[in-house]
Write a protein that holds these residues in place. Structure first.
Motif, mmCIF file in Angstrom:
data_model
loop_
_atom_site.group_PDB
_atom_site.id
_atom_site.type_symbol
_atom_site.label_atom_id
_atom_site.label_comp_id
_atom_site.label_asym_id
_atom_site.label_seq_id
_atom_site.Cartn_x
_atom_site.Cartn_y
_atom_site.Cartn_z
ATOM 1 N N GLY A 241 -29.673 25.820 -50.618
ATOM 2 C CA GLY A 241 -30.291 26.594 -49.497
ATOM 3 C C GLY A 241 -31.109 25.916 -48.532
ATOM 4 N N GLN A 242 -32.232 26.691 -48.031
ATOM 5 C CA GLN A 242 -33.314 25.837 -47.182
ATOM 6 C C GLN A 242 -33.791 24.696 -47.994
ATOM 7 N N LEU A 243 -34.311 24.731 -49.376
ATOM 8 C CA LEU A 243 -35.118 23.316 -49.828
ATOM 9 C C LEU A 243 -33.969 22.504 -50.106
ATOM 10 N N ASP B 56 -23.556 24.789 -55.358
ATOM 11 C CA ASP B 56 -24.048 25.836 -54.889
ATOM 12 C C ASP B 56 -22.953 27.114 -55.209
ATOM 13 N N THR B 57 -23.333 28.290 -55.767
ATOM 14 C CA THR B 57 -22.473 29.373 -55.980
ATOM 15 C C THR B 57 -21.897 29.855 -54.825
ATOM 16 N N ALA C 87 -32.430 23.593 -57.296
ATOM 17 C CA ALA C 87 -33.273 24.181 -55.930
ATOM 18 C C ALA C 87 -32.594 25.555 -55.937
ATOM 19 N N THR C 88 -32.568 26.311 -56.960
ATOM 20 C CA THR C 88 -32.123 27.565 -56.774
ATOM 21 C C THR C 88 -33.252 28.696 -56.638
ATOM 22 N N ILE D 20 -36.032 31.057 -57.992
ATOM 23 C CA ILE D 20 -36.847 30.992 -59.196
ATOM 24 C C ILE D 20 -36.108 31.884 -60.585
ATOM 25 N N LEU E 129 -37.549 22.415 -58.062
ATOM 26 C CA LEU E 129 -38.321 22.516 -56.633
ATOM 27 C C LEU E 129 -39.158 24.129 -56.946
ATOM 28 N N GLY E 130 -38.886 24.580 -57.769
ATOM 29 C CA GLY E 130 -39.703 25.994 -57.901
ATOM 30 C C GLY E 130 -41.092 26.074 -57.511
ATOM 31 N N SER E 131 -41.629 27.134 -56.932
ATOM 32 C CA SER E 131 -43.072 27.658 -56.586
ATOM 33 C C SER E 131 -43.921 27.710 -57.755
ATOM 34 N N PRO F 12 -42.212 20.760 -53.851
ATOM 35 C CA PRO F 12 -42.595 20.102 -52.603
ATOM 36 C C PRO F 12 -43.228 21.437 -51.639
ATOM 37 N N CYS G 182 -43.629 22.413 -48.935
ATOM 38 C CA CYS G 182 -43.138 22.838 -47.437
ATOM 39 C C CYS G 182 -42.054 23.771 -47.400
ATOM 40 N N GLY G 183 -41.682 24.179 -46.347
ATOM 41 C CA GLY G 183 -40.706 25.357 -46.232
ATOM 42 C C GLY G 183 -41.121 26.176 -45.526
ATOM 43 N N GLY H 134 -31.764 30.109 -47.038
ATOM 44 C CA GLY H 134 -30.350 30.079 -47.019
ATOM 45 C C GLY H 134 -30.112 28.664 -46.188
ATOM 46 N N PHE I 248 -38.093 36.208 -52.738
ATOM 47 C CA PHE I 248 -38.789 34.659 -53.000
ATOM 48 C C PHE I 248 -40.461 34.886 -53.225
HETATM 49 N N1 LIG Z 1 -39.084 28.620 -49.291
HETATM 50 C C1 LIG Z 1 -40.009 27.723 -49.467
HETATM 51 O O1 LIG Z 1 -40.642 27.978 -48.563
HETATM 52 C C2 LIG Z 1 -40.151 27.006 -50.824
HETATM 53 C C3 LIG Z 1 -41.141 26.183 -50.714
HETATM 54 C C4 LIG Z 1 -41.265 25.221 -51.985
HETATM 55 C C5 LIG Z 1 -40.322 25.639 -52.998
HETATM 56 N N2 LIG Z 1 -39.361 26.780 -52.985
HETATM 57 C C6 LIG Z 1 -38.581 26.693 -54.156
HETATM 58 O O2 LIG Z 1 -37.249 26.159 -53.678
HETATM 59 C C7 LIG Z 1 -36.404 27.138 -54.521
HETATM 60 C C8 LIG Z 1 -35.377 27.407 -53.413
HETATM 61 O O3 LIG Z 1 -35.808 27.994 -52.417
HETATM 62 P P1 LIG Z 1 -35.228 28.155 -50.953
HETATM 63 O O4 LIG Z 1 -36.251 28.832 -50.275
HETATM 64 O O5 LIG Z 1 -34.481 27.095 -50.753
HETATM 65 O O6 LIG Z 1 -34.031 29.464 -51.158
HETATM 66 P P2 LIG Z 1 -32.819 29.861 -50.452
HETATM 67 O O7 LIG Z 1 -32.382 31.142 -50.746
HETATM 68 O O8 LIG Z 1 -32.773 29.034 -49.107
HETATM 69 O O9 LIG Z 1 -31.775 28.964 -51.342
HETATM 70 C C9 LIG Z 1 -31.146 28.893 -52.557
HETATM 71 C C10 LIG Z 1 -29.843 28.526 -52.692
HETATM 72 O O10 LIG Z 1 -29.418 28.641 -54.043
HETATM 73 C C11 LIG Z 1 -28.298 29.179 -54.207
HETATM 74 N N3 LIG Z 1 -28.064 29.762 -55.624
HETATM 75 C C12 LIG Z 1 -28.485 30.858 -56.210
HETATM 76 N N4 LIG Z 1 -28.408 30.874 -57.463
HETATM 77 C C13 LIG Z 1 -27.663 30.070 -57.734
HETATM 78 C C14 LIG Z 1 -26.839 29.462 -58.944
HETATM 79 N N5 LIG Z 1 -26.873 30.011 -60.181
HETATM 80 N N6 LIG Z 1 -26.481 28.160 -59.067
HETATM 81 C C15 LIG Z 1 -26.257 27.306 -57.653
HETATM 82 N N7 LIG Z 1 -26.847 27.647 -56.664
HETATM 83 C C16 LIG Z 1 -27.330 29.197 -56.512
HETATM 84 C C17 LIG Z 1 -28.108 30.234 -53.117
HETATM 85 O O11 LIG Z 1 -26.735 30.516 -52.817
HETATM 86 C C18 LIG Z 1 -28.774 29.549 -52.064
HETATM 87 O O12 LIG Z 1 -28.045 28.366 -51.135
HETATM 88 C C19 LIG Z 1 -37.173 28.153 -54.965
HETATM 89 O O13 LIG Z 1 -37.249 27.899 -56.560
HETATM 90 C C20 LIG Z 1 -38.352 28.101 -54.343
HETATM 91 O O14 LIG Z 1 -39.379 28.815 -55.113
HETATM 92 C C21 LIG Z 1 -39.186 27.091 -51.918
#
Ligand SMILES: NC(=O)c1ccc[n+]([C@@H]2O[C@H](COP(=O)([O-])OP(=O)(O)OC[C@H]3O[C@@H](n4cnc5c(N)ncnc54)[C@H](O)[C@@H]3O)[C@@H](O)[C@H]2O)c1
Length: 302
Positions: free
Chosen positions: A19-21, A40-41, A67-68, A70, A91-93, A115, A117-118, A123, A222
């Protein structure tokens, strides 16, 4: 105690959750010439990553990055084939609950990360290979962490332009409660209160309201997982904000302004590859910017 110097080879990286991260990390590593496998699923996320040069597959080796969201971190590796010597990071928060879960399963092979950032987007469509450039990336150094594995994770962060903050999971969670989790809750409270004040208030809202509420566009799932996963430190940090709000207003405004007026300068530092020295760097506001054979280089507040 000074720990042994590991090898300098760059291992492959596998990213679970594109996804994003995760999508951004995989794309940034591909752009840096690294070998990256991703999973990714969601088939659409897999296709988007494949189009950026990520090799899609279930066999994961080297540094495996979770990077799923939390709630899925604990189960994301089910059905995937993780090499026996792989280093697992995430990468969990929040870090304490993730360490309790994945640390129990992977032992010293697990090194938590976060990290700083974000954006409020999520997605695979939010993928940005430049997302990590200039960002801080917390990499956890617990008493049982193997330094060579910590360095492998740190090196992934450095490879995409981040600087690394050595920290324990508990210290991380307390710190990000103050600078990230409470700001998310305050933004929600500001926005909800302004909406209750009525359309005139929202019609007059300008820069200070927009800045203070930017993160309300984040996926509520999130944010909820983040604050509930870090409930005790976030409650304590909210109490600290409430105490500040109890101060006489001129005093409070001065105190806040004094933070903005602090000197911004930084000085370069060299730190040996030693847990205590690295953690001291993080506690002082420092970060690692480059890894050399027997030490790291970085910077800290002047
Ligand atoms: N968004 C932020 O600003 C930010 C910043 C730093 C850290 N994080 C952390 O990064 C992680 C990801 O956040 P994000 O913003 O990228 O989320 P996101 O929703 O953009 O992406 C998550 C991805 O994980 C996939 N996914 C879900 N369950 C899955 C599984 N069981 N197996 C494989 N793939 C799976 C989803 O399809 C999706 O593509 C989180 O743990 C979050 O705490 C987020």
């Amino acid at each position: 105690m000074t720990l042994p110097v590991p090898t300098m080879q760059a291992p492959p990286v596998a990213v679970v959750g594109l996804g994003q991260l995760g999508g951004s990390l995989a794309a940034a590593l591909v752009a840096a010439g690294r070998t990256v496998t991703g999973w990714d699923t969601d088939p659409a996320a897999r296709d988007a990553a494949a189009a950026r040069g990520v090799s899609i597959g279930r066999a994961l080796s080297g540094v495996v990055v979770l990077a799923t969201p939390i709630p899925a971190l604990g189960t994301a590796l089910e059905g995937l084939d993780v090499a026996a010597d792989a280093t697992v990071t995430d990468l969990g928060s929040v870090k304490v609950p993730v360490l309790a879960d994945l640390g129990a399963r992977f032992g010293s092979r697990f090194v938590g990360g976060h990290p700083m950032c974000g954006t409020e987007r999520s997605g695979h469509a939010a993928t940005d290979p430049e997302l990590f450039r200039g960002a801080r990336w917390a990499v956890c150094l617990e008493p049982g962490t193997e330094l060579p594995r910590w360095l492998r994770v740190a090196e992934v962060a450095l490879a995409v332009g981040a600087s690394v903050v050595p920290v324990t999971a508990a210290e991380h969670d307390a710190a990000v409660a103050a600078v990230s989790h409470v700001p998310h809750l305050l933004a929600a409270a500001l926005a909800a209160a302004a909406a209750e004040a009525g359309p005139l208030a929202l019609g007059l809202a300008a820069g200070s309201f927009a800045s203070g509420t930017r993160v309300i566009g984040s996926d509520p799932g999130f944010v909820t997982a983040m604050v509930e996963g870090n409930a005790a430190p976030t409650t304590a940090a909210l109490d600290a904000v409430r105490a500040q709000l109890g101060r006489p207003w001129p005093e409070l405004v001065e105190a806040g302004h004094a933070v903005a007026a602090r000197p911004q300068g930084r000085r370069p530092v060299r730190v040996p590859l030693d847990r205590a020295a690295l953690l001291a760097l993080g506690r002082a506001g420092g970060a690692v910017e480059r890894r050399l054979a027997a030490f790291v280089e970085g910077s800290m507040p002047a």
